[in-house]
Each structure stands twice: as structure tokens, then as C-alpha cells.
Scaffold this active site. Structure first.
Site, PDB file in Angstrom:
ATOM      1  N   SER A 287     -11.302  -0.650   3.084  1.00 27.06           N
ATOM      2  CA  SER A 287     -10.480  -1.096   4.210  1.00 27.06           C
ATOM      3  C   SER A 287      -9.798   0.113   4.844  1.00 27.06           C
ATOM      4  O   SER A 287      -9.057   0.823   4.173  1.00 27.06           O
ATOM      5  CB  SER A 287      -9.433  -2.093   3.739  1.00 27.06           C
ATOM      6  OG  SER A 287     -10.050  -3.237   3.193  1.00 27.06           O
TER       7      SER A 287
ATOM      8  N   GLU B 289      -5.150   3.262   6.083  1.00 25.17           N
ATOM      9  CA  GLU B 289      -4.903   3.274   4.640  1.00 25.17           C
ATOM     10  C   GLU B 289      -5.258   4.609   4.006  1.00 25.17           C
ATOM     11  O   GLU B 289      -4.522   5.108   3.159  1.00 25.17           O
ATOM     12  CB  GLU B 289      -5.698   2.150   3.953  1.00 25.17           C
ATOM     13  CG  GLU B 289      -5.043   0.801   4.019  1.00 25.17           C
ATOM     14  CD  GLU B 289      -5.594  -0.167   2.973  1.00 25.17           C
ATOM     15  OE1 GLU B 289      -6.034   0.311   1.909  1.00 25.17           O
ATOM     16  OE2 GLU B 289      -5.578  -1.380   3.224  1.00 25.17           O
TER      17      GLU B 289
ATOM     18  N   ARG C  81       0.837  -1.210   0.000  1.00 22.41           N
ATOM     19  CA  ARG C  81       0.000   0.000   0.000  1.00 22.41           C
ATOM     20  C   ARG C  81       0.868   1.254   0.000  1.00 22.41           C
ATOM     21  O   ARG C  81       0.582   2.232   0.695  1.00 22.41           O
ATOM     22  CB  ARG C  81      -0.959   0.019   1.197  1.00 22.41           C
ATOM     23  CG  ARG C  81      -1.870  -1.182   1.276  1.00 22.41           C
ATOM     24  CD  ARG C  81      -2.808  -1.289   0.076  1.00 22.41           C
ATOM     25  NE  ARG C  81      -3.552  -2.540   0.146  1.00 22.41           N
ATOM     26  CZ  ARG C  81      -3.158  -3.682  -0.420  1.00 22.41           C
ATOM     27  NH1 ARG C  81      -2.028  -3.726  -1.099  1.00 22.41           N
ATOM     28  NH2 ARG C  81      -3.889  -4.769  -0.325  1.00 22.41           N
TER      29      ARG C  81
END
Length: 357
Positions: free
Chosen positions: A253, A353, A164
């Protein structure tokens, strides 16, 4: 380009948070992006790049200029003996491109179905799901340096992909406007991606490493499933677990899955044998953040209009609507309480995130 003043950003973030942009600029081409540095109104203002708004938490009104990337386009630009190279405009919907490539007979993106957001945001986050990351299907991208309007191209190595993560999430290590010196450096806030090229393999094989997909294949007796079957399974699994942002505001998420050493994992397993974990190629262990949060009892809990989704603890949702919508402050208060709870029980710090603005 189209310039709007005092513009609501509520329709442009999937959480549905109420916030306004001092100035909103819609970019429909690479030429629009290159022109930014020569427009006096925009040249010296703080800039924030907004794609599909699916990975952002707005904690207040955004001063300066919000750049909304809407660059279209999709085409096959090259074919080698090993792969098809597909070029896509940064403003295209990621899921639409996954479906379109499958329709063309080009496999490889099926595990990444239903990930919200735009194609231009995909390299920034190095999106991933069900055993596949963008870097596994990436060829190169085109971008434009905001300070100078100069275009440049990055390959996978220059993008600095990680879990990520990419060069687009890190601050600059040197002043802007140094031409080729920009390559490989921190590009957060310094550049706008205009096109992304994907490398889709001809020697395709199904990626069934994740338990949900393996179970589905076993249930159906699919020893060698097709890419279309995997696409359909991923869509069904995600729809069963995750809320549709068009119905319930969310940013997908909310936390990254943490990684630990085998020793740390063994220690946690000794206390919590049911913990969901996956071995990585480098020897470390990836833990399921959603399991950690659920184990701490957070499903369904709320702070104001922010809530932990009752079907998937990894997702924070907006329980408000319209003018009574969730605030960014409520979302972050809930997120920080979850982080504290997980750290106190497991000794693990969860990392969000989404980009917090």
C-alpha cells in the site's frame, strides 16, 4: 558483521529499484549492532537502517552506510494466565512468524498475514490490516542506540504508536547519548531494533470488522471461524488484490488511508455516495485511499516504468525489469500526480506510507 562496498540494493528493496549503497553492513546479532559505534569506518558515517526493503523508495544511490538487519530467532519467553509472550529476532520474515505462531496454537496475528517485511520493521510502521494493528499484539522491544552502542527496552506506551506511526519515525528532540533520556523521544536514525516481543491473547476472538472478511464468513456460513480460517481468508484476499513483489516489484500500500471528521465525510458522501469509509473509535472517519485514487481514474496509468496496479489503485508497481527497472524518480512523480489529483477532487491530501530515501 559483514561489510560490503559499492553494493547493489536492487535485490534488497521489493520495488526492485536500481540503486547502490556506498557501504552495506549485514547485522546478524545484537552484538553486531552494539559494535557499530566502535568501528572507525562506520562511527561517523550517515546511517540508514534497511529491514526487508518492503517499505522504501530509493530515489538514488545511498551515501554513507546501509545497515541491513538480519537478526534471527523465535521463542516463547513467558506465559501468563492471559497471554503467550513470544520473542522474535528483528530480521525474521513477518509473514513467516504469523504462520509459525498459528502452528504453535498461539492466535492473534492472523489478520496481519502476508504483510511483507521483517519483524523489526513492524513496530516502526505499526503495521496493520483487516482491523488489527501491531500495537494490539505488542508487548515490548529491545533496541540499541547507534551513537553509544547502549541497549534499551521500550514498552507500547514508549513506542508512541499511531496510525502507521511510532517514535522510530520521528526525529530526535535532544542530542543522542543521554542514556535513559532516549526513552520516548524521536528515534528516527538513532537506534536499531534487535528483538520484538508479541503478546498473543489466550482469550482469542475473531476480528471480522472489515467487509471482505465479513463477506467471506457469511459466504461460508462461518459464525465462529478459527484463526487458521481467517489466516487463509486474508492470504486469499490479499493475493487476489495485491501483486506478489517477487513477480511484480512494489512496496505494498503506497498511501495511508486518510481520516476526516464526520462533517467532512458527509460532504464527500453527498457528492460521492459510494465512497468506502469506516468509523473509528475516536469519532473520526477513515476513508479508503484506494477508492479515492480509483475514483480519480488512476488504475493502470503509468509514468515511465512506474504504474498504478490495475487490480488495486492503492498499489504502485514496477513495470520494468533488470537494468530497465523503474527509478525512484518515476515512482515519486507518479505518486505526486496522484496526490494532486485526489486533493483537487476531494480536498484530501494523501500521505505516502513508504520511506523515501
Amino acid at each position: 558483521m559483514l561489510v560490503e562496498k559499492n553494493c547493489s540494493l536492487q535485490p534488497y528493496n521489493t520495488f526492485g529499484i536500481m540503486a547502490r549503497a556506498e557501504t552495506l553492513v549485514r547485522l546478524r546479532s545484537a552484538a553486531d549492532v552494539a559494535e557499530l559505534s566502535s568501528v572507525p569506518l562506520l562511527a561517523n558515517a550517515p546511517l540508514f537502517v534497511l529491514g526487508g526493503g518492503s517499505n522504501v523508495v530509493l530515489t538514488g544511490d545511498v551515501r554513507g552506510v546501509v545497515l541491513k538487519v538480519e537478526i534471527p530467532g523465535r521463542r516463547l519467553v513467558a506465559e501468563t494466565k492471559d497471554a503467550w509472550i513470544v520473542e522474535v529476532g528483528a530480521g525474521e520474515s513477518w509473514h513467516d512468524i504469523v504462520a509459525w505462531t498459528l502452528d504453535q496454537g498461539w492466535c492473534g496475528l492472523e489478520n496481519l498475514a502476508l504483510i511483507p517485511g521483517t519483524v523489526g520493521a513492524a513496530p516502526v510502521q505499526n503495521i496493520g490490516a483487516y482491523g488489527v494493528e501491531l500495537q494490539d499484539r505488542f508487548d515490548s522491544l529491545d533496541a540499541i542506540e547507534l551513537a553509544t552502542g547502549k541497549p534499551f527496552t521500550l514498552n507500547a506506551a514508549q513506542c508512541g504508536f499511531g496510525y502507521r506511526d511510532s517514535v522510530f519515525k520521528h526525529a530526535a528532540a535532544a542530542p543522542a547519548g543521554q542514556g535513559d533520556a532516549i526513552l520516548g523521544m524521536g528515534l528516527a536514525g538513532r537506534a536499531v531494533i534487535t528483538q520484538v516481543r508479541l503478546r498473543l491473547p489466550k482469550a482469542w476472538k475473531p476480528e471480522l470488522g472489515y467487509l471482505d472478511l465479513a463477506r467471506r464468513a457469511a459466504e461460508l456460513g462461518a459464525v465462529q471461524p478459527t484463526a487458521q480460517q481467517i489466516f487463509d481468508w486474508v492470504c486469499a484476499i490479499r493475493r487476489a488484490k495485491l501483486p506478489d513483489p517477487a513477480v511484480i516489484g512494489n512496496a505494498g500500500s503506497f498511501f495511508k488511508n486518510p481520516t476526516v471528521t464526520p462533517e467532512q465525510c458527509a460532504d464527500i458522501i453527498a457528492r460521492d455516495p459510494k465512497i468506502v469509509h469506516y468509523p473509528l473509535a475516536d469519532g473520526r472517519i477513515k476513508l479508503a485511499a484506494g477508492w479515492l485514487i480509483d475514483a480519480c481514474g488512476w488504475k493502470g496509468k503509468t509514468v515511465g516504468q512506474a504504474a498504478v496496479y490495475e487490480k488495486q489503485a492503492l498499489v504502485l508497481v514496477n513495470r520494468g525489469h533488470g537494468e530497465s527497472s523503474v527509478t525512484g524518480g518515476e515512482v515519486m512523480t507518479l505518486a505526486k500526480a496522484i496526490q494532486t489529483s485526489v486533493y483537487e477532487r476531494f480536498g484530501i491530501r494523501l500521505e505516502p506510507e513508504p520511506v523515501v530515501v
